[in-house]
Scaffold this motif. Sequence first.
Motif, PDB file in Angstrom:
ATOM      1  N   LEU A   1       0.838  -1.199   0.000  1.00  0.00           N
ATOM      2  CA  LEU A   1       0.000   0.000   0.000  1.00  0.00           C
ATOM      3  C   LEU A   1       0.875   1.251   0.000  1.00  0.00           C
ATOM      4  CD1 LEU A   1      -2.717  -1.000   2.624  1.00  0.00           C
ATOM      5  CD2 LEU A   1      -2.817  -1.233   0.157  1.00  0.00           C
ATOM      6  N   PRO A   2       0.443   2.306  -0.701  1.00  0.00           N
ATOM      7  CA  PRO A   2       1.267   3.536  -0.772  1.00  0.00           C
ATOM      8  C   PRO A   2       1.028   4.465   0.413  1.00  0.00           C
ATOM      9  CG  PRO A   2      -0.653   3.776  -2.164  1.00  0.00           C
ATOM     10  CD  PRO A   2      -0.762   2.405  -1.550  1.00  0.00           C
ATOM     11  N   ILE A   3       1.137   3.932   1.632  1.00  0.00           N
ATOM     12  CA  ILE A   3       0.828   4.759   2.801  1.00  0.00           C
ATOM     13  C   ILE A   3       2.012   4.803   3.767  1.00  0.00           C
ATOM     14  CG2 ILE A   3      -1.652   4.362   2.669  1.00  0.00           C
ATOM     15  CD1 ILE A   3      -1.340   2.229   4.845  1.00  0.00           C
ATOM     16  N   TYR A   4       3.203   4.505   3.271  1.00  0.00           N
ATOM     17  CA  TYR A   4       4.366   4.494   4.161  1.00  0.00           C
ATOM     18  C   TYR A   4       5.506   5.355   3.632  1.00  0.00           C
ATOM     19  CZ  TYR A   4       1.914   0.422   5.988  1.00  0.00           C
ATOM     20  OH  TYR A   4       0.963  -0.414   6.521  1.00  0.00           O
ATOM     21  N   GLY A   5       5.194   6.259   2.699  1.00  0.00           N
ATOM     22  CA  GLY A   5       6.248   7.067   2.090  1.00  0.00           C
ATOM     23  C   GLY A   5       6.701   8.197   2.998  1.00  0.00           C
ATOM     24  N   GLU A   6       7.680   8.907   2.504  1.00  0.00           N
ATOM     25  CA  GLU A   6       8.236  10.038   3.256  1.00  0.00           C
ATOM     26  C   GLU A   6       7.185  11.110   3.479  1.00  0.00           C
ATOM     27  OE1 GLU A   6      11.925  11.409   4.948  1.00  0.00           O
ATOM     28  OE2 GLU A   6      11.651   9.643   3.720  1.00  0.00           O
ATOM     29  N   ASP A   7       6.280  11.291   2.500  1.00  0.00           N
ATOM     30  CA  ASP A   7       5.255  12.318   2.653  1.00  0.00           C
ATOM     31  C   ASP A   7       4.284  11.981   3.770  1.00  0.00           C
ATOM     32  OD1 ASP A   7       4.461  10.120   1.237  1.00  0.00           O
ATOM     33  OD2 ASP A   7       3.091  11.178  -0.090  1.00  0.00           O
ATOM     34  N   ILE A   8       3.953  10.693   3.924  1.00  0.00           N
ATOM     35  CA  ILE A   8       3.043  10.292   5.004  1.00  0.00           C
ATOM     36  C   ILE A   8       3.725  10.503   6.354  1.00  0.00           C
ATOM     37  CG2 ILE A   8       1.636   8.414   5.897  1.00  0.00           C
ATOM     38  CD1 ILE A   8       0.687   9.196   3.217  1.00  0.00           C
ATOM     39  N   ILE A   9       5.020  10.169   6.418  1.00  0.00           N
ATOM     40  CA  ILE A   9       5.758  10.382   7.674  1.00  0.00           C
ATOM     41  C   ILE A   9       5.736  11.865   8.038  1.00  0.00           C
ATOM     42  CG2 ILE A   9       8.055  10.309   8.721  1.00  0.00           C
ATOM     43  CD1 ILE A   9       8.596   7.752   7.192  1.00  0.00           C
ATOM     44  N   ASN A  10       5.971  12.726   7.070  1.00  0.00           N
ATOM     45  CA  ASN A  10       5.948  14.169   7.340  1.00  0.00           C
ATOM     46  C   ASN A  10       4.555  14.633   7.757  1.00  0.00           C
ATOM     47  OD1 ASN A  10       8.665  14.460   6.680  1.00  0.00           O
ATOM     48  ND2 ASN A  10       8.221  14.755   4.513  1.00  0.00           N
ATOM     49  N   ALA A  11       3.521  14.011   7.187  1.00  0.00           N
ATOM     50  CA  ALA A  11       2.156  14.409   7.530  1.00  0.00           C
ATOM     51  C   ALA A  11       1.823  14.053   8.976  1.00  0.00           C
ATOM     52  CB  ALA A  11       1.161  13.740   6.571  1.00  0.00           C
ATOM     53  N   TYR A  12       2.290  12.917   9.456  1.00  0.00           N
ATOM     54  CA  TYR A  12       1.989  12.492  10.824  1.00  0.00           C
ATOM     55  C   TYR A  12       2.933  13.115  11.846  1.00  0.00           C
ATOM     56  CZ  TYR A  12      -1.629   9.085   9.743  1.00  0.00           C
ATOM     57  OH  TYR A  12      -2.805   8.497   9.369  1.00  0.00           O
ATOM     58  N   SER A  13       4.062  13.608  11.391  1.00  0.00           N
ATOM     59  CA  SER A  13       5.044  14.172  12.320  1.00  0.00           C
ATOM     60  C   SER A  13       4.477  15.419  12.974  1.00  0.00           C
ATOM     61  CB  SER A  13       6.336  14.505  11.564  1.00  0.00           C
ATOM     62  OG  SER A  13       7.255  15.116  12.427  1.00  0.00           O
ATOM     63  N   GLY A  14       4.502  15.443  14.305  1.00  0.00           N
ATOM     64  CA  GLY A  14       4.045  16.602  15.055  1.00  0.00           C
ATOM     65  C   GLY A  14       2.553  16.673  15.269  1.00  0.00           C
ATOM     66  N   GLN A  15       1.780  15.703  14.749  1.00  0.00           N
ATOM     67  CA  GLN A  15       0.331  15.728  14.873  1.00  0.00           C
ATOM     68  C   GLN A  15      -0.104  14.991  16.140  1.00  0.00           C
ATOM     69  OE1 GLN A  15      -1.713  17.386  12.867  1.00  0.00           O
ATOM     70  NE2 GLN A  15      -0.030  18.050  11.543  1.00  0.00           N
ATOM     71  N   ASN A  16      -1.244  15.408  16.680  1.00  0.00           N
ATOM     72  CA  ASN A  16      -1.820  14.674  17.793  1.00  0.00           C
ATOM     73  C   ASN A  16      -2.402  13.364  17.290  1.00  0.00           C
ATOM     74  OD1 ASN A  16      -1.197  16.689  19.601  1.00  0.00           O
ATOM     75  ND2 ASN A  16      -3.121  17.774  19.234  1.00  0.00           N
ATOM     76  N   MET A  17      -2.415  12.373  18.156  1.00  0.00           N
ATOM     77  CA  MET A  17      -2.802  11.036  17.721  1.00  0.00           C
ATOM     78  C   MET A  17      -4.263  11.001  17.259  1.00  0.00           C
ATOM     79  SD  MET A  17      -2.073   7.540  19.747  1.00  0.00           S
ATOM     80  CE  MET A  17      -2.109   5.963  18.957  1.00  0.00           C
ATOM     81  N   GLY A  18      -5.135  11.768  17.915  1.00  0.00           N
ATOM     82  CA  GLY A  18      -6.543  11.728  17.555  1.00  0.00           C
ATOM     83  C   GLY A  18      -6.894  12.558  16.348  1.00  0.00           C
ATOM     84  N   ASP A  19      -5.963  13.386  15.883  1.00  0.00           N
ATOM     85  CA  ASP A  19      -6.284  14.273  14.769  1.00  0.00           C
ATOM     86  C   ASP A  19      -6.274  13.565  13.430  1.00  0.00           C
ATOM     87  OD1 ASP A  19      -6.455  16.211  16.608  1.00  0.00           O
ATOM     88  OD2 ASP A  19      -4.583  17.230  16.107  1.00  0.00           O
ATOM     89  N   MET A  20      -5.542  12.486  13.322  1.00  0.00           N
ATOM     90  CA  MET A  20      -5.354  11.839  12.020  1.00  0.00           C
ATOM     91  C   MET A  20      -5.979  10.449  12.050  1.00  0.00           C
ATOM     92  SD  MET A  20      -3.454  14.242  10.673  1.00  0.00           S
ATOM     93  CE  MET A  20      -2.490  13.645   9.310  1.00  0.00           C
ATOM     94  N   ASP A  21      -6.131   9.872  10.865  1.00  0.00           N
ATOM     95  CA  ASP A  21      -6.624   8.505  10.778  1.00  0.00           C
ATOM     96  C   ASP A  21      -5.635   7.545  11.432  1.00  0.00           C
ATOM     97  OD1 ASP A  21      -8.972   9.026   9.647  1.00  0.00           O
ATOM     98  OD2 ASP A  21      -8.512   8.257   7.653  1.00  0.00           O
ATOM     99  N   PRO A  22      -6.113   6.400  11.925  1.00  0.00           N
ATOM    100  CA  PRO A  22      -5.201   5.441  12.576  1.00  0.00           C
ATOM    101  C   PRO A  22      -4.071   5.015  11.643  1.00  0.00           C
ATOM    102  CG  PRO A  22      -7.477   4.835  12.971  1.00  0.00           C
ATOM    103  CD  PRO A  22      -7.514   5.946  11.981  1.00  0.00           C
TER     104      PRO A  22
END
Length: 1843
Positions: free
Chosen positions: A119-140
């Motif tokens: 699945l294309p959900i482990y790239g560098e862009d996804i890591i940057n998107a989750y970095s610094g975010q609260n756990m409840g703000d984003m999809d699991p």
Amino acid sequence: SFAVVFVLQYARVWIPDPEEVWKSAELLKDYKPGDKVLQLRLEEGKDLEYCLDPKTKELPPLRNPDILVGENDLTALSYLHEPAVLHNLKVRFIDSKLIYTYCGKYSIVLVAINPYEQLPIYGEDIINAYSGQNMGDMDPHIFAVAEEAYKQMARDERNQSIIVSGESGAGKTVSAKYAMRYFATVSGSASEANVEEKVLASNPIMESIGNAKTTRNDNSSRFGKYIEIGFDKRYRIIGANMRTYLLEKSRVVFQAEEERNYHIFYQLCASAALPEFKTLRLGNANYFHYTKQGGSPVIDGVDDAKEMVNTRQACTLLGISDSYQMGIFRILAGILHLGNVEFASRDSDSCTIPPKHEPLTIFCDLMGVEYEEMAHWLCHRKLATATETYIKPISKLHAINARDALAKHIYANLFNWIVDHVNKALHATVKQHSFIGVLDIYGFETFEINSFEQFCINYANEKLQQQFNMHVFKLEQEEYMKEQIPWTLIDFYDNQPCINLIEAKMGILDLLDEECKMPKGSDDTWAQKLYNTHLNKCALFEKPRLSNKAFIIKHFADKVEYQCEGFLEKNKDTVYEEQIKVLKSSKFKLLPELFQDEEKVLSPTSATPSGRVPLSRTAVKPAKVRPGQASKEHKKTVGHQFRNSLHLLMETLNATTPHYVRCIKPNDFKFPFTFDEKRAVQQLRACGVLETIRISAAGFPSRWTYQEFFSRYRVLMKQRDVLSDRKQTCKNVLEKLILDKDKYQFGKTKIFFRAGQVAYLEKIRADKLRAACIRIQKTIRGWLMRKKYVRMRKAAITIQRYVRGYQARCYAKFLRRTRAAITIQKFQRMYVVRKRYQCMRAATLALQALLRGYMARNKYQMMLREHKSIIIQKHVRGWLARVQYRRTLKAIVYLQCCYRRMMAKRELKKLKIEARSVERYKKLHIGLENKIMQLQRKIDEQNKEYKSLLEKLSNLEITYSTETEKLRSDVERLRMSEEEAKNATNRVLSLQEEIAKLRKELHQTQSEKKTIEEWADKYKHETEQASMQSQMHEKIYRGLLVSELKEQNTLLKTEKEELNRRIHDQAREITETMEKKLVEETKQLELDLNDERLRYQNLLNEFSRLEERYDDLKDEMNLMVNIPKPGHKRTDSTHSSNESEYTFSSEITEAEDLPVRMEEPSEKKAPLDMSLFLKLQKRVTELEQEKQSLQDELDRKEEQALRAKAKEEERPPIRGAELEYESLKRQELESENKKLKNELNELQKALTETRSPEVTAPGAPAYRVLLDQLTSVSEELEVRKEEVLILRSQLVSQKEAIQPKNTMTDSTILLEDVQKMKDKGEIAQAYIGLKETNRLLESQLQSQKKSHENELESLRGEIQSLKEENNRQQQLLAQNLQLPPEARIEASLQHEITRLTNENLDLMEQLEKQDKTVRKLKKQLKVFAKKIGELEVGQMENISPGQIIDEPIRPVNIPRKEKDFQGMLEYKKEDEQKLVKNLILELKPRGVAVNLIPGLPAYILFMCVRHADYLNDDQKVRSLLTSTINGIKKVLKKRGDDFETVSFWLSNTCRFLHCLKQYSGEEGFMKHNTPRQNEHCLTNFDLAEYRQVLSDLAIQIYQQLVRVLENILQPMIVSGMLEHETIQGVSGVKPTGLRKRTSSIADEGTYTLDSIIRQLNSFHSVMCQHGMDPELIKQVVKQMFYIIGAVTLNNLLLRKDMCSWSKGMQIRYNVSQLEEWLRDKNLMNSGAKETLEPLIQAAQLLQVKKKTDEDAEAICSMCNALTTAQIVKVLNLYTPVNEFEERVLVSFIRTIQMRLRDRKDSPQLLMDAKHIFPVTFPFNPSSLALETIQIPASLGLGFISRV
């Protein structure tokens, strides 16, 4: 039961099913208490009677509303039970393709389902998107868990653990790997050693030696591992440490069907052909016993040889050298060969190995041991008793077991050795501050046959489950206490009894260890002890009915039956000591290393140097102790080791904050996105997810904030219920809605609901909305029916009116038709009668006419025949008479001829006789003489005529030659016109051909006309009637021919016009296609240019980052080396350490400068005269040679000056002032020489730019340049004269000031001496000494004077040589004056040079005269000095020292003529650092932006550069520019986070760059300058290289500005664009149950769209105040809008709760507000709106219909800015907020995918929010005049002065 309320008709429930586990059904009839059967209908339409349990009478579990299905948190479901959890996971996994789901109010557990697909959900862009975010703000996501662990480690200063568990094949290892990758990417390493790469590189090594293919998983981890990733105080990775648990050693010697051994063996076999592996003597994997048992040596899609390369690379990266790697491969190859060793039985108790057995020989060679010794101990064993030791042979079966045990033991020790070396490579070099542990351990296992391994695994899972339950319970309790909710004890499953059964005293492990110590212990006796100890005494222990060699334990997940067979052997893990001794004696040095630390490895209590537990628990000791040891001492069993390591692991986990990842295997066949409910339920029960659900459901699982509750259920409130206090409003409403107060509790910030209450509220809300919808429908339907009735009534009346009118019109029409019919009959009857009469009359007349005509024709024919017969007779008679006449005439003529011939013959005879006589000759001679004389005269006349003709001919030839030249030019011109004519004739040819055709047709008509005319003439004399008829026919025929010709002519014209039209169309099409191609190519070139610019700016960004890092490291090194002493503060230098980096030589020679200035468009060049061009070129070369000779002469003079200076240094210092004066004079001459050279270059430029004969004209550019040069030289002479006068005054003043100072200081000393002297004799002696000193000084002065005069003579000689050189040049100029007119401009040029040189010499003479006056003044000065010295002795007593010192010295001031300011600023070289400090480093942007003109620092710096350029000081220019650049860098490094500072210096850097361009002197930049500004251009230096450096600096500042505004905007974007409800009430908040549970950052206030717009206004106003270029502001705004759009879209794609219709409306409204802001600021053409297009299309996608194929087509055409992956993701995430919305069907999404499969776009899901558009700096000249700029005193620049 509360559920009874809902078990009404149409309620949906879950019923058990043997296949699908749970099935959905709908109640057909209301349930009444006491009913035993429920009437149900399944989803497929089948009716069913469901019998309730007669004992419990428990109702089936209720289904959640569809609005809650697909939640990303299982505990957010209203009904929390097993079927709801299973269904929610299935919907997310199958329909939405979402593999991650949270479980727990604090996201305690992340449930990860293996998709068996990349699945294309482990790239560098996804890591940057989750970095610094609260756990409840984003999809699991696994990244969300990793980010939460990382943030909690930093926030709470507490170590963290991520526990990954699951079945084999569920994806544990991959999840752990992604978590480690996240840490490595987000944190980075603290050193240059790239520790994060090493941590990731340990994965391929451990996978190769610890993973294998099983029936369930192609890459199954056959060991457990716990990796601690260490961080420093700044939370960067510094190292790691790995612990391993329970390696599956049995796999080395045995594999089940369709399974493989460890990967490393197959990688070795696949690489056997490599040269370095030849010595290992490997072959195919099917050759070796240890690799062929499973029958599946190859994994689909895996290249073992390639994996071997990756393994070796990872080993190299981790510091395992090539020699050690070959040693490892050697041992592994030895294990393979050992497995092929075969035994032959001699009898039942002994066996042998065949002699020279090849596998054993290879094994011994590889291991470096003796063959005989190894062969002996493989077939024998040593037994030790109390008295003696003896050797006993063993049977073949025992020998095979011993061989396999040895192989397992070697592999286990090698595994431990590799792990140990990996840990050494990952060991932290600095102190570890905290760590995050990642536990990748086996999940609960149960098979058909379960043995010792499954027992240990399940024991470990019992311990982990206990820790998990305690953690969940603790978090639940903390939440209740935090919200001040009354705490009621929740009963949850405690598995401590099961753990006690296993590990307590007299537990299963104790009994197993005890049985292992017994000499004759066996599995059977151990089983009996278990039965005797625990059976019927422990409820968790059972005995199978049909077996006495097995036992059953009730684990938390399920009952498991264990077979006792093999437990003792696996627990003891026996290997013969003698075999180990043989290996220890090996010559191969790596092999003994594996066994030397065995004691340490086997001791679970011993610690490693780092204080951690040993890394592996799988190694064992020899079965028998050595003779020297005490007999009671025994080794630790495997079970004992495992228990101790498990206790240590639990201690570590309990000391950390755990995070759980539960991996689920969806099916056993590895099918992608296929969900097997049975297998999923088993794993959910085993991994503790359902237990978490049960604990949550026992309390208050649903939790809402007061605001969310109010927003969702506002529809249930009346207006009077709404209070200003939201909390009280919610309380009042809830008390009315839910009467049972135990069903909810009010906390401080949230409302807590029991299970099912949210569904009840949703039902009430849906009923209210449904009733409202019905009422709205009723009203609208009534209104529609009334509208329809009124419309029908109106239509009926209209139809009646039209029908009646139609009938009346039909009657009137009938009457009119009747009357018309009568009239028609009357006229018809009359017409018939009249017709009949006319016909009869016409017939009668015709008969009469015919009869009369017949009679007349007969009469005419008779008369015609009579007339013709008379004519015939007449002609015949005439002919007969003429024949008779001709015959008679012919006879008469013949007779006459005969007679005349006879008479002629007679006359001839007479003449012949006369001719022979003499007289005749005389007569003839007389006539001839006359004729000769006449001929002579004629010849003379002809000669005269010939001469005259010759003269005329020569004149004609001359005129001819001149005319020929003219004609040749005319011919050339005519040739050109001829070519044009040819082209024209080619065009005319077609027309001529048409004309020729027409002429031919015309000739044909003419010939026909002639024939007709002849025929007409022939019959002209016929009757008049016939002639008239023929003429009529001829006219008719001619008319027909003319009409035909006209028609053909018109056709030809139309064809011609058609052809012309086609030609024009083709030309237009060609031009259009060419224009399109040109536009496309231009666009492509622009794209390429942008890509290249982006690449360059990215490189520049990387360079600046590396430069900053270098500076930081350099500062750290300086701090480490130069530790400041206490109380000492280090002052920052104003210069950067890399000052020389931007230091360029800006001095460009004339030869280099010339071609640059010659660049002009070719269209503007004048016609070229080659002769003039060649002459000028030759003259330029001569001038360059002269210039070079002058330069050499100047160099020689400089050397002489240097030598003279060295001599002067040796002489007494009294002549220093004079030599300084001479050096000043020499410098002045040199600067004059340079100015002459610059003027020569400008003249050469003027000549080269206009190479035409017109340059000699008085108004030509060359003359203008000469005039400008004359004026400038005259002004320069005036300035030089003034400067000479000033120099004279300064020299005089200095001489007057030096001598008194010396005398004053001497006098002060003398005064002190005089005060000390009391005797007059001493004063006299002092006076005499002073006089002698004066005489000595005078003699020295005389000698100095002589040497000075000699020096002057030499200088005069040099000046004389210069004069001679100038005279020589004048002679050259005189010669040039004799050149043709074309070269006169050269003569004028040389004349000017000569004149300037003469003026220069005059100035030198003036300087010599001034030298004489200076010498005279010096002599007078010496005399005055002597007199003063004599007078001072006498007057010393009356003068005080203070008066002497304070007396001012008044130099001679010669007034200078006032001049206008030239727009330059002068400063001293030593003030440069102060200038940079005050103007750059310490300048406050706010004050400058508010009070002063924009860009003032840039103008000041440029004016300083202009003055340095005016002085021709290369060093000063270079130093100032370098200091400026480094100062800007320094201030940006110091205050780089302040937007105002960065914007201010970006604006000033661009203005400075524009000034350098505007005043560079290049024509392209001078178009908009005023004449005054053109005068201010730089004259001496070309600073193009520095312009490039400043451009690069501006790019770096721009990128820093983007980063600053990104950091400011980033926290606002998601809240303002997505979360905040700009339009209140549009989105009824979906009952998600409060996802923001672990807010790691304190709430700083909610950002809204107004916050973003206010921030944008702030940015824009700051940039405008700083005077930033409008084009640059547009680029900044475009970048800001791109960041807003990209961050918003990325969050939308990662948040399921945001993908709804109402949220789409909110986004579109927010975007419209941003567009309105662009319109207000006049920035709509900046391209910012286009950057929001993907976000706009995503919002439209949320709002459009998503059902039919037409909808799919519309979506595909609309969403052209979104990629296919983004469109599919939005459709998958689309979630209805209300029941009236519908979900997107899977078939519709597939339709979209099919339609978009041909679209070529990026597979990347997220936009690159860090992307920075390439920036450009369009030239923007300033209209500000430099001479008008005033420097405010607030800047502290008093040391610079305007010039």
